[in-house]
Design a protein around this motif. Structure first.
Motif, short mmCIF file in Angstrom:
data_model
loop_
_atom_site.label_atom_id
_atom_site.label_comp_id
_atom_site.label_asym_id
_atom_site.label_seq_id
_atom_site.Cartn_x
_atom_site.Cartn_y
_atom_site.Cartn_z
N ALA A 1 30.15 49.84 51.05
CA ALA A 1 31.13 49.54 50.00
C ALA A 1 31.02 50.59 48.91
CB ALA A 1 30.88 48.14 49.44
N GLU A 2 31.09 51.85 49.32
CA GLU A 2 30.84 52.94 48.39
C GLU A 2 31.83 53.00 47.24
OE1 GLU A 2 28.69 53.90 52.09
OE2 GLU A 2 30.75 53.27 51.66
N ARG A 3 33.06 52.56 47.47
CA ARG A 3 34.08 52.69 46.43
C ARG A 3 34.20 51.46 45.54
NH1 ARG A 3 37.95 56.86 47.08
NH2 ARG A 3 39.42 55.58 45.88
N THR A 4 33.46 50.38 45.85
CA THR A 4 33.50 49.21 44.98
C THR A 4 32.75 49.53 43.70
OG1 THR A 4 33.57 47.73 46.90
CG2 THR A 4 32.94 46.77 44.78
N HIS A 5 33.50 49.71 42.63
CA HIS A 5 32.94 50.15 41.34
C HIS A 5 32.18 51.48 41.49
CE1 HIS A 5 34.20 46.80 38.85
NE2 HIS A 5 33.84 45.98 39.83
N TRP A 6 32.46 52.21 42.56
CA TRP A 6 31.87 53.53 42.78
C TRP A 6 30.35 53.49 42.68
CZ3 TRP A 6 35.17 57.28 44.42
CH2 TRP A 6 36.54 57.05 44.23
N LEU A 7 29.74 52.46 43.28
CA LEU A 7 28.29 52.28 43.22
C LEU A 7 27.58 52.80 44.47
CD1 LEU A 7 28.19 48.70 41.65
CD2 LEU A 7 27.56 50.86 40.53
N ILE B 1 24.79 37.44 33.93
CA ILE B 1 26.22 37.63 33.66
C ILE B 1 27.03 37.53 34.95
CG2 ILE B 1 27.95 39.34 32.94
CD1 ILE B 1 25.89 40.35 30.88
N LEU B 2 26.51 38.10 36.02
CA LEU B 2 27.24 38.09 37.29
C LEU B 2 27.38 36.69 37.87
CD1 LEU B 2 25.87 41.31 39.01
CD2 LEU B 2 28.18 40.91 38.16
N GLU B 3 26.52 35.78 37.48
CA GLU B 3 26.66 34.40 37.94
C GLU B 3 27.95 33.77 37.42
OE1 GLU B 3 23.15 32.34 36.78
OE2 GLU B 3 21.85 33.36 38.24
N GLN B 4 28.52 34.36 36.37
CA GLN B 4 29.78 33.85 35.82
C GLN B 4 30.99 34.37 36.59
OE1 GLN B 4 29.85 34.85 31.60
NE2 GLN B 4 27.62 34.70 31.51
N ALA B 5 30.76 35.37 37.44
CA ALA B 5 31.87 35.97 38.19
C ALA B 5 32.22 35.12 39.41
CB ALA B 5 31.51 37.39 38.63
N GLU B 6 33.43 35.29 39.88
CA GLU B 6 33.86 34.59 41.08
C GLU B 6 33.06 35.09 42.27
OE1 GLU B 6 37.96 34.02 43.71
OE2 GLU B 6 38.03 34.90 41.70
N GLN B 7 32.60 34.16 43.11
CA GLN B 7 31.83 34.55 44.28
C GLN B 7 32.69 35.39 45.21
OE1 GLN B 7 29.91 31.33 46.29
NE2 GLN B 7 28.94 30.52 44.44
N GLY B 8 32.03 36.39 45.82
CA GLY B 8 32.76 37.23 46.76
C GLY B 8 32.17 38.62 46.84
N HIS B 9 32.91 39.49 47.49
CA HIS B 9 32.44 40.84 47.81
C HIS B 9 32.06 41.62 46.56
CE1 HIS B 9 32.34 44.64 50.09
NE2 HIS B 9 32.98 45.16 49.06
N GLU B 10 32.92 41.62 45.56
CA GLU B 10 32.69 42.43 44.35
C GLU B 10 31.41 41.98 43.64
OE1 GLU B 10 35.31 44.06 40.54
OE2 GLU B 10 35.86 42.19 41.55
#
Length: 393
Positions: free
Chosen positions: A277-283, A226-235
């Protein structure tokens, strides 16, 4: 202090007898030795998550039946049980459209409130988060229907994620799956593949706790696709790295060390790219999280000496999420117990309590580790008994 009749070992014995099985017959059905089953039932040793999972699957019962979750008596004493039903009700109105009796706040305010609840959970303030969550979910639901937008559905998906966090930490495993289904429902309306990928990661963790490692690994693969469908980048990199960390634990619990190390290596590569990146989606993503998962995977593979050494080489930043800090100290305590370091294990339990008291109190690993320390019948400080009373054991 006698071993609690409500221990995991006692529950295993009851479940085994209900099915008219001897300890040897249970050993044949599960990949757990007769000696281990005997010692766990007698309270001589604590049961590791892999042992509990294997026995639960052999007996065809939920893991929570053996761990005793949710701990209802303690939840009632802490006035947390009454917060669950409103969350359940809020999760059930997802398809009713806008509530005519609700006038939602502007979207930026709702977004800020949703972020505040995420932060509360990471700080392990579960009671406050649980109290505010139902109202926020119903308000966000009305807002998303009234003025549909990608951002509105994303914020609602985040609130459902928080519902998952709260219910899973308090031991309501079935309800946390409902929250994840709602999260996917909102993520699809937001057309957000990253949120969908994160949801698959969280779903895989549910199957990890249920000892269904094969399904958990399948979910990770779906999430990565699924993530392969997302725009490449930090998130995308952060979410991908987290899926690899989840896979590393699943493989370790399944005793596939090579696969576990491979996923850790990929997570490390991505963490070096993203940095903290602790706050990115709180992961709680980043190099520290990879180090924490390395400790956890070594312990899951029963390499407790190596896990303790890896923990000694790891320094957690003082501002790292308290929920992750507490969980890490609980993991270290288990490894220290199994390496014959009861005093160090108890100190780690106290660190877990200090970092996140509400989360630690309802963590089955903490209770099992404490029971193992109690069973060791070593000379312990007076505070050890006080800690057991706090746990309700």
């Amino acid at each position: 202090m006698p071993y609690s009749t409500e221990s995991t070992g006692a529950r295993i014995a009851r479940a085994r007898r209900t099915r008219n099985l001897t300890q040897r017959e249970l050993a044949v059905l599960s990949p757990v030795s007769y000696s281990t089953i005997t010692k766990v039932e007698q309270g001589v040793i604590s049961a590791s998550p892999s042992v509990i999972g294997a026995i639960a699957r052999a007996l065809s019962i939920p893991v929570t039946e053996l761990t005793g979750q949710p701990y209802l008596d303690d939840l009632k004493r802490d006035q947390l049980d009454g917060l669950i039903q409103p969350i359940r009700e809020a999760l059930d109105v997802y398809d009713l459209g806008a509530d005519p009796d609700i006038t939602p706040r502007p979207l930026p305010e709702l977004h800020q409130h949703a972020e505040q609840l995420c932060a509360l959970v990471r700080a392990t303030h579960l009671k406050k988060a649980a109290a505010e969550l139902p109202g926020l979910i119903t308000e966000l639901t009305t807002s998303a229907y009234h003025t549909p937008s990608r951002e509105a559905w994303q914020i609602l998906a985040s609130a459902y994620r928080t519902a998952y966090d709260v219910t899973t930490k308090l031991g309501y495993q079935d309800l946390c799956m409902v929250a994840l289904n709602r999260m996917e429902w909102a993520a699809q309306r937001a057309s957000d593949p990253v949120l969908s990928g994160v949801r698959q990661y969280l779903r895989a963790l549910v199957h990890l706790r249920a000892a269904d490692y094969r399904t958990g690994q399948r979910l990770v693969r779906v999430g990565l696709s699924i993530l392969e469908q997302a725009e490449q980048g930090h998130e995308r990199d952060v979410a991908t790295g987290q899926l690899h960390l989840g896979a590393s634990v699943l493989c370790a619990r399944a005793q596939d060390g090579d696969a576990s190390e491979g996923h850790l290596a990929e997570a490390q590569r991505l963490a070096e790219r993203t940095g903290p990146a602790e706050r990115t989606h709180w992961l709680a993503s980043g190099p520290t999280n990879v180090g924490v998962h390395r400790v956890a995977t070594l312990a899951e593979r029963d390499l407790y000496d190596e896990a303790v050494r890896a923990a000694e080489d790891l320094t957690l930043p003082p501002d790292w999420p308290r929920s992750r800090t507490a969980h890490h100290h609980a993991e270290v305590a288990r490894a220290q117990l199994w390496t014959g370091q009861p005093d160090a294990a108890f100190r780690s339990l106290l660190k877990a309590k200090k970092a996140g008291p509400q989360q630690t109190k309802y963590h089955p690993m903490v209770r099992e580790t404490y029971a193992g320390l109690d069973a060791a019948r070593r000379r312990v400080p007076e505070s050890f008994a006080a800690f057991g009373a706090w746990l309700g054991m």
